[in-house]
Design a protein around this motif. Structure first.
Motif, short mmCIF file in Angstrom:
data_model
loop_
_atom_site.label_atom_id
_atom_site.label_comp_id
_atom_site.label_asym_id
_atom_site.label_seq_id
_atom_site.Cartn_x
_atom_site.Cartn_y
_atom_site.Cartn_z
N VAL A 1 55.72 124.95 34.13
CA VAL A 1 55.88 123.59 33.60
C VAL A 1 55.07 122.60 34.42
O VAL A 1 54.37 121.74 33.87
CB VAL A 1 57.38 123.20 33.56
N LEU A 2 55.16 122.71 35.74
CA LEU A 2 54.40 121.79 36.61
C LEU A 2 52.90 121.95 36.42
O LEU A 2 52.16 120.95 36.39
CB LEU A 2 54.78 122.01 38.07
N ARG A 3 52.44 123.18 36.28
CA ARG A 3 51.00 123.42 36.07
C ARG A 3 50.52 122.79 34.77
O ARG A 3 49.46 122.16 34.72
CB ARG A 3 50.70 124.92 36.05
N VAL A 4 51.30 122.95 33.70
CA VAL A 4 50.91 122.37 32.41
C VAL A 4 50.90 120.85 32.49
O VAL A 4 49.95 120.20 32.02
CB VAL A 4 51.84 122.88 31.29
N LEU A 5 51.91 120.26 33.11
CA LEU A 5 51.97 118.81 33.23
C LEU A 5 50.81 118.25 34.06
O LEU A 5 50.17 117.26 33.67
CB LEU A 5 53.30 118.37 33.83
N VAL A 6 50.53 118.87 35.19
CA VAL A 6 49.42 118.44 36.04
C VAL A 6 48.09 118.60 35.30
O VAL A 6 47.23 117.73 35.34
CB VAL A 6 49.41 119.21 37.38
N GLY A 7 47.94 119.72 34.60
CA GLY A 7 46.71 119.95 33.84
C GLY A 7 46.50 118.90 32.77
O GLY A 7 45.40 118.37 32.60
N LEU B 1 47.79 115.86 32.69
CA LEU B 1 47.54 114.58 33.35
C LEU B 1 46.08 114.47 33.81
O LEU B 1 45.43 113.43 33.61
CB LEU B 1 48.48 114.41 34.54
N LEU B 2 45.56 115.53 34.39
CA LEU B 2 44.16 115.52 34.82
C LEU B 2 43.20 115.41 33.64
O LEU B 2 42.19 114.70 33.72
CB LEU B 2 43.85 116.76 35.65
N LEU B 3 43.51 116.07 32.55
CA LEU B 3 42.66 115.98 31.36
C LEU B 3 42.71 114.57 30.77
O LEU B 3 41.69 114.06 30.29
CB LEU B 3 43.06 117.02 30.32
N ALA B 4 43.87 113.94 30.80
CA ALA B 4 43.98 112.55 30.33
C ALA B 4 43.11 111.64 31.20
O ALA B 4 42.48 110.71 30.70
CB ALA B 4 45.43 112.10 30.36
N PHE B 5 43.06 111.93 32.49
CA PHE B 5 42.20 111.16 33.40
C PHE B 5 40.73 111.37 33.05
O PHE B 5 39.94 110.43 33.04
CB PHE B 5 42.47 111.57 34.85
N ALA B 6 40.37 112.61 32.75
CA ALA B 6 38.97 112.92 32.40
C ALA B 6 38.57 112.22 31.11
O ALA B 6 37.43 111.75 30.98
CB ALA B 6 38.78 114.43 32.27
N LEU B 7 39.48 112.15 30.16
CA LEU B 7 39.19 111.55 28.85
C LEU B 7 39.46 110.05 28.84
O LEU B 7 39.31 109.41 27.80
CB LEU B 7 40.00 112.25 27.77
N ARG B 8 39.89 109.51 29.98
CA ARG B 8 40.18 108.08 30.15
C ARG B 8 41.27 107.60 29.19
O ARG B 8 41.19 106.51 28.63
CB ARG B 8 38.92 107.24 29.99
N LEU B 9 42.28 108.43 28.98
CA LEU B 9 43.41 108.06 28.13
C LEU B 9 44.46 107.37 29.01
O LEU B 9 45.27 108.01 29.66
CB LEU B 9 44.02 109.29 27.46
N GLY B 10 44.43 106.05 29.04
CA GLY B 10 45.35 105.29 29.87
C GLY B 10 44.84 105.09 31.29
O GLY B 10 45.54 104.52 32.12
N PHE B 11 43.66 105.55 31.58
CA PHE B 11 43.06 105.39 32.90
C PHE B 11 41.74 104.64 32.75
O PHE B 11 41.05 104.77 31.74
CB PHE B 11 42.77 106.76 33.55
N SER B 12 41.39 103.87 33.77
CA SER B 12 40.11 103.16 33.72
C SER B 12 38.98 104.09 34.15
O SER B 12 39.20 105.14 34.75
CB SER B 12 40.16 101.94 34.63
N ASP B 13 37.76 103.69 33.84
CA ASP B 13 36.58 104.46 34.21
C ASP B 13 36.28 104.23 35.69
O ASP B 13 35.98 103.12 36.10
CB ASP B 13 35.38 104.06 33.35
N GLY C 1 41.51 120.00 35.50
CA GLY C 1 42.84 120.21 34.95
C GLY C 1 42.93 121.38 34.00
O GLY C 1 44.01 121.86 33.68
N LEU C 2 41.78 121.88 33.53
CA LEU C 2 41.78 123.06 32.67
C LEU C 2 42.31 124.28 33.42
O LEU C 2 42.90 125.18 32.81
CB LEU C 2 40.37 123.34 32.14
N ILE C 3 42.12 124.32 34.72
CA ILE C 3 42.55 125.48 35.52
C ILE C 3 44.08 125.58 35.56
O ILE C 3 44.64 126.61 35.17
CB ILE C 3 41.93 125.47 36.92
N PRO C 4 44.79 124.53 36.04
CA PRO C 4 46.25 124.67 36.04
C PRO C 4 46.84 124.76 34.63
O PRO C 4 47.84 125.44 34.42
CB PRO C 4 46.75 123.42 36.77
N LEU C 5 46.20 124.11 33.67
CA LEU C 5 46.69 124.19 32.30
C LEU C 5 46.60 125.63 31.78
O LEU C 5 47.56 126.17 31.23
CB LEU C 5 45.89 123.25 31.39
#
Length: 69
Positions: free
Chosen positions: A11-17, A19-31, A41-45
């Motif tokens: 569960v933690l790996r999927v959540l971290v993965g 979150l990292l992908l959301a950061f990469a795609l700038r979903l709710g994060f600034s550039d 994040g693809l690795i832990p996912l």
């Protein structure tokens, strides 16, 4: 393939993965210029979804409960 990643670990790996992908795609994060790091994040996912971590296999480690049967 033998599973070596337990429930909470998965569960933690999927959540971290995710979150990292959301950061990469700038979903709710600034550039920041470092958003590419989020693609890691693809690795832990993947290891969370599959239930097997290659590094755990090399180290002989497992968070999966012992199966009795």
């Amino acid at each position: 393939m033998l599973q070596n990643v337990g429930g909470i670990d998965r569960v933690l790996r999927v959540l971290v993965g995710l979150l990292l992908l959301a950061f990469a795609l700038r979903l709710g994060f600034s550039d920041t210029g470092y958003n590419w790091i989020g693609w890691l994040g693809l690795i832990p996912l993947a290891t969370g979804v599959i239930g097997n971590c290659p590094l755990y296999s090399v180290l002989g480690f497992s968070t999966c409960p012992a199966r009795k049967g």
